[in-house]
Motif scaffolding. Structure first.
Motif, mmCIF file in Angstrom:
data_model
loop_
_atom_site.group_PDB
_atom_site.id
_atom_site.type_symbol
_atom_site.label_atom_id
_atom_site.label_comp_id
_atom_site.label_asym_id
_atom_site.label_seq_id
_atom_site.Cartn_x
_atom_site.Cartn_y
_atom_site.Cartn_z
ATOM 1 N N ARG A 159 0.663 -0.905 0.052
ATOM 2 C CA ARG A 159 0.105 0.110 0.214
ATOM 3 C C ARG A 159 0.879 1.341 0.029
ATOM 4 N N ARG A 190 -4.648 5.379 10.167
ATOM 5 C CA ARG A 190 -4.920 6.549 9.219
ATOM 6 C C ARG A 190 -4.092 6.229 7.904
ATOM 7 N N SER A 191 -3.188 5.700 7.782
ATOM 8 C CA SER A 191 -2.535 5.631 6.557
ATOM 9 C C SER A 191 -3.053 4.513 5.776
ATOM 10 N N LEU A 192 -3.608 3.473 6.306
ATOM 11 C CA LEU A 192 -4.410 2.445 5.606
ATOM 12 C C LEU A 192 -5.789 2.852 5.218
ATOM 13 N N GLY A 193 -6.102 4.194 5.408
ATOM 14 C CA GLY A 193 -7.579 4.477 4.917
ATOM 15 C C GLY A 193 -8.284 4.653 5.863
ATOM 16 N N GLN A 217 2.798 2.244 2.297
ATOM 17 C CA GLN A 217 2.709 3.044 3.418
ATOM 18 C C GLN A 217 3.778 2.755 4.457
#
Length: 338
Positions: free
Chosen positions: A145, A296-299, A147
């Motif tokens: 992803r 948060r970084s994973l959506g 990230q």
């Protein structure tokens, strides 16, 4: 007299800890009050299973090094060690001191310090290797992803170094207490040199390396004939990780927050990783930020990420801390009655 002074000092430290973290405790309690009680109860029950799994891990390791101790006493020691290590961190030595002091006390025959030390080191190894089984998958998920971060890679490397370092110390101690003493002596002199320049005192006693080396050699000797006794603790270490992920799952369900299995694995692995390598005891103030940023970084929306993180820490940090404080008090009462 000294014991009373130390106990009073610990009470003062505990009171200070509660005061400085009171706002966070209120936030966690208020947050849990808004969740679905059915899934929150499920989380509590799974956390209880985790504590029992930890208890069984210590039971298996004690047997592996030739020590017989009741499950009740091991439960009290393990949870009290978590409490004391959080209140008075000293590279985990305060937690180890609980096991060394309490093992065998009820029978009037304290267990050899070396065997207790080896059992505790083996528990850490089982925990580290269980986490290392999950970390590569979590890093792969983050990489897919785009990230993945430098901090996650560095923390993973630190974990590998810690695991390999502990395993090496045990193997070296099993072969020769003298060789281990030489290595630890070098480390102690280096640490004392640094502490002498910064704190103007020695951080490690000069005789520590030799005494610890002999203890490790004695403790490992009982494993040489039955190495298969380590299989169960290692499997229990993996089971610990599975139970913690189910606790995290119950949090998502309690607050009706959508998730995916990859997100669940990555969030758990990073949170636990930073609780291990964090400079603060049990990752206080570090894990909360890391897990929130990771989610948060994973959506995940920021509000949901913060909700999941705080609720999860309520189960995996604050609940064991309360149980540990109760266990420590039980051990103190038992000593007074003896």
């Amino acid at each position: 007299m000294i014991r009373k002074i130390l106990f009073s000092l610990l009470l003062v430290i505990s009171g200070f800890f509660v005061l400085t973290h009171f706002t966070e405790m209120q936030a966690v309690a208020g947050l849990l009050g808004r969740g679905d009680w059915r899934f929150l109860l499920m989380g509590v029950l799974i956390e209880g299973l985790w504590l029992l799994n930890v208890n069984q891990s210590y039971k298996a390791l004690y047997r592996a090094v030739g020590i017989e101790e009741s499950r009740k006493k091991l439960f009290l020691m393990a949870t009290a060690a978590f409490f004391i290590t959080t209140m008075a961190p000293a590279a985990g030595m305060t937690g180890l001191a609980v096991f060394i002091e309490q093992t065998g006390k009820e029978k009037g025959k304290p267990a050899p310090h070396g065997r207790v030390t080896v059992a505790c080191i083996l528990y850490l190894l089982a925990d580290y290797f269980g986490l290392l089984a999950v970390i590569p998958l979590a890093l792969y998920i983050l990489w897919r992803r785009n990230q993945i971060t430098a901090s996650a890679i560095i923390a993973s490397i630190i974990l590998v170094v810690l695991a390999v370092g502990l395993a090496t110390l045990l193997m070296l101690g099993a072969r020769s207490s003298h060789k281990l003493s030489v290595v630890l002596g070098f480390i102690a002199r280096f640490v004392n040199k640094i502490s002498g320049l910064t704190l103007h005192r020695q951080a490690i006693h000069p005789d520590w390396a030799q005494n610890f080396s002999v203890d490790v050699n004695v403790g490992v000797s009982s494993l040489r004939e039955q190495p298969q006794m380590l299989i169960q603790p290692m499997l229990l270490g993996l089971n610990n990780k599975a139970l913690m992920m189910f606790v995290l799952l119950s949090v998502f369900l309690a607050f009706n927050i959508s998730f995916t299995i990859p997100l669940l694995i990555a969030a758990y692995a990073l949170g636990y990783l930073f609780s291990v390598v964090s400079p603060t005891p049990s990752g206080i103030g570090i894990v909360e930020g890391v897990m929130t940023v990771a989610l948060r970084s994973l959506g995940m929306p920021l509000e949901n990420a913060a909700t999941v993180t705080l609720a999860y820490r309520g189960f995996t940090f604050w609940l064991p801390l309360v149980v540990g404080g109760w266990s420590f008090r039980r051990l103190q009462k038992a000593e007074k009655q003896a």
